[in-house]
Write a protein that holds these residues in place. Structure first.
Motif, short mmCIF file in Angstrom:
data_model
loop_
_atom_site.label_atom_id
_atom_site.label_comp_id
_atom_site.label_asym_id
_atom_site.label_seq_id
_atom_site.Cartn_x
_atom_site.Cartn_y
_atom_site.Cartn_z
N ASP A 198 0.85 -1.12 0.13
CA ASP A 198 -0.10 -0.10 0.24
C ASP A 198 1.01 1.34 -0.16
N MET A 199 1.01 1.85 -1.25
CA MET A 199 1.85 3.05 -1.32
C MET A 199 1.49 4.30 -0.29
N ALA A 200 0.34 4.46 -0.04
CA ALA A 200 -0.16 5.55 0.78
C ALA A 200 0.42 5.12 2.27
N LYS A 201 0.17 4.13 2.65
CA LYS A 201 0.77 3.70 4.14
C LYS A 201 2.38 3.65 4.12
N LEU A 202 3.02 3.35 3.02
CA LEU A 202 4.56 3.62 2.70
C LEU A 202 4.96 4.91 3.04
N ARG A 203 3.96 5.75 2.05
CA ARG A 203 4.47 7.31 2.39
C ARG A 203 4.42 7.84 3.66
N ALA A 204 3.24 7.21 4.25
CA ALA A 204 3.14 7.78 5.73
C ALA A 204 4.19 7.50 6.51
N ASN A 205 4.83 6.34 6.47
CA ASN A 205 5.87 5.76 7.40
C ASN A 205 7.09 6.64 6.84
N SER A 230 11.41 -2.19 -6.23
CA SER A 230 10.14 -1.56 -7.19
C SER A 230 9.67 -0.19 -6.50
N VAL A 231 9.65 -0.36 -5.24
CA VAL A 231 9.14 1.08 -4.32
C VAL A 231 10.38 1.90 -3.96
N PHE A 232 11.65 1.72 -4.44
CA PHE A 232 12.47 2.65 -4.11
C PHE A 232 12.37 3.90 -4.77
N ASP A 233 11.46 3.97 -5.73
CA ASP A 233 11.22 5.32 -6.21
C ASP A 233 10.48 6.32 -5.28
N LEU A 234 9.85 5.86 -4.58
CA LEU A 234 9.26 6.60 -3.50
C LEU A 234 10.22 6.81 -2.32
N MET A 235 10.82 5.78 -1.78
CA MET A 235 11.63 5.73 -0.69
C MET A 235 12.79 6.82 -0.49
N ARG A 236 13.26 6.88 -1.94
CA ARG A 236 14.78 7.55 -1.86
C ARG A 236 14.54 8.97 -1.51
N THR A 256 2.58 -1.64 6.04
CA THR A 256 2.53 -1.23 4.56
C THR A 256 1.73 -2.33 3.74
N THR A 257 2.10 -3.70 4.03
CA THR A 257 1.96 -4.86 2.98
C THR A 257 1.16 -5.83 3.60
N THR A 258 0.28 -6.48 2.69
CA THR A 258 -0.47 -7.74 3.16
C THR A 258 0.23 -8.85 2.00
N LEU A 259 -0.21 -10.07 2.61
CA LEU A 259 0.03 -11.12 1.65
C LEU A 259 -1.33 -11.65 1.27
N GLU A 260 -1.66 -11.69 0.24
CA GLU A 260 -3.45 -11.82 -0.11
C GLU A 260 -3.12 -13.38 -0.52
N ALA A 320 2.69 -6.59 -5.99
CA ALA A 320 1.93 -5.80 -6.53
C ALA A 320 1.83 -4.40 -5.73
N ARG A 321 1.65 -3.08 -6.21
CA ARG A 321 1.39 -2.16 -5.53
C ARG A 321 0.08 -1.70 -5.69
N LEU A 322 -0.29 -1.20 -4.51
CA LEU A 322 -1.73 -0.57 -4.48
C LEU A 322 -1.36 0.95 -4.46
N GLU A 323 -1.49 1.49 -5.73
CA GLU A 323 -1.11 3.16 -6.00
C GLU A 323 -2.03 3.98 -5.08
N GLU A 324 -1.75 5.07 -4.85
CA GLU A 324 -2.27 6.04 -4.22
C GLU A 324 -3.66 6.51 -4.67
N ASP A 325 -3.72 6.28 -6.15
CA ASP A 325 -5.09 6.60 -6.78
C ASP A 325 -5.85 5.50 -6.59
N GLY A 326 -5.71 4.37 -6.00
CA GLY A 326 -6.44 3.00 -5.85
C GLY A 326 -6.30 2.19 -6.84
N SER A 327 -5.57 2.47 -7.84
CA SER A 327 -5.24 1.36 -8.93
C SER A 327 -4.08 0.21 -8.20
#
Length: 364
Positions: free
Chosen positions: A10-17, A43-49, A239-243, A340-347
């Motif tokens: 969940d990218m929104a939760k990752l951004r909150a951290n 694949s999520v380093f683009d946000l974290m960096r 931030t992350t679930t195993l579905e 997979a990434r749950l983007e902040e726009d819900g996709s």
């Protein structure tokens, strides 16, 4: 939505951290490095960096990944570097940290020109597990003798002290840092930087971030050093679930839901530390959630649901990022979860799937 099993970040939760990490950096002056031993899903380093100063590693491959995919500052640590690794490690690293005086001496000529550190073991930790306790009897993790550390001061300009483990108690952190200051303060004053490692759960609910920032600032001011933190779990917690999906339901004295995943293959830390997964707990319908491998103890844990489960139902298992995705494996040839990434726009965007060729290619 991808086929189960899959890890869903969940990218929104990752951004909150990440925003908490960034606030702490700004308020304290400490730098924050992502601990790749805990989480290396690049694949999520683009946000974290954008929120962190770089990465810290425990092996040559982690070091290279941090250098190539995260960038920024790169710390290289290993319990033991091999002769054939050291030159490549130096080519990627901004700082190289040795675990022992013998390794420091052995590679001194090959690490000239790069900032060099040593692991300091304070002989105590917050770990509740002997398996993970760096201060356990006869620990091989770092140098603990002040006299031996003294002999290294002409060859290093920093130390790494990793002694916190899932520590959400600021007062405990404060007391133990005071012990380090009291015992090793004379050494610290002669250094340029000190890494306090990871294991501080400062992104958790209710953690006193302001007090932590003030304590870190006071530490840096007192000893004239740049402090580093190495948040791994703190970076990605919640931030992350195993579905997973229910494949079968059996009654062997209790209702057991067998899912298309496995603790051994996909959440290995549950078995290592004998812990239950974070499963739904609300409802009148109780089930044991179990994996599909032949391992008898492949059990995620006990759960409760608001309605009876049916074959095909999906279950979300929480906190499936830290020390989870990095440990996934091909036990029983069970399909490895898609990422997979749950983007902040819900996709939802699939970033990596694994198939038979990946399984076959991991063997010979």
């Amino acid at each position: 939505m991808p086929q189960t099993p899959h890890y869903l970040i969940d990218m929104a939760k990752l951004r909150a951290n990440m925003e908490k990490v960034a606030w702490l950096r700004e308020a304290s002056g400490a730098k924050a490095l992502l601990a790749l031993k805990c989480f290396a899903t690049w694949s999520v380093f683009d946000l974290m960096r954008d929120y962190m100063d770089g990465t810290t590693s425990s092996s040559l491959f982690e070091l290279r990944l941090g250098h190539e995919e995260f960038g920024r500052e790169t710390h290289a640590y290993s319990v033991a570097w091999a002769d054939h690794e050291i030159d490549e490690a130096v080519s990627y690293a901004d700082k190289i940290i040795f675990n022992s005086l013998s390794q420091l001496d052995r590679f001194a000529d090959r690490t000239k020109g790069i900032a060099t550190g040593l692991r300091l073991n304070p002989r105590f930790s917050t770990s509740g597990f002997d398996l993970a306790d760096p201060a356990r009897p006869f620990s091989r993790l770092g140098e603990a003798d002040p006299a031996r550390l003294e002999t290294a001061l002409d060859h290093i300009n920093g130390v790494m002290i990793h002694y916190n483990c899932e520590n959400a108690d600021f007062d405990l952190f404060d007391r133990q840092l005071t012990r380090i200051e009291d015992e090793f303060g004379g050494l610290l004053k002669r250094l340029d930087w000190v890494s306090l490692g990871g294991g501080i759960h400062f992104t958790g609910e209710g953690y006193p971030l302001e007090r932590l920032a003030d304590r870190l600032k006071a530490f840096q001011d007192r000893f004239g050093v740049q402090a580093f933190l190495e948040p791994g779990e703190a970076s990605v917690t919640r931030t992350t679930t195993l579905e997973v999906s229910v494949l079968d339901i059996i009654d062997n004295g209790k209702q057991v839901a067998i899912v298309d995943s496995s603790t051994e293959a996909h959440m290995l830390d549950l078995l290592i530390y004998r812990e239950d997964a974070k499963l739904p707990k609300d409802g009148d319908h109780a089930y044991q959630v179990a994996g599909k491998t032949c391992l008898a103890g492949d059990i995620f844990g006990e759960a409760r649901f608001e309605r009876p489960l049916q074959v095909g139902d999906r279950i979300s298992i929480q906190d499936a990022a830290g020390y989870t995705m990095v440990k996934k494996n091909w036990f029983n040839g069970v399909a490895m979860p898609t990422i997979a990434r749950l983007e902040e726009d819900g996709s939802v965007r699939t970033v990596r799937s694994f198939g038979y060729d990946d399984y076959k290619g991991s063997l010979s």
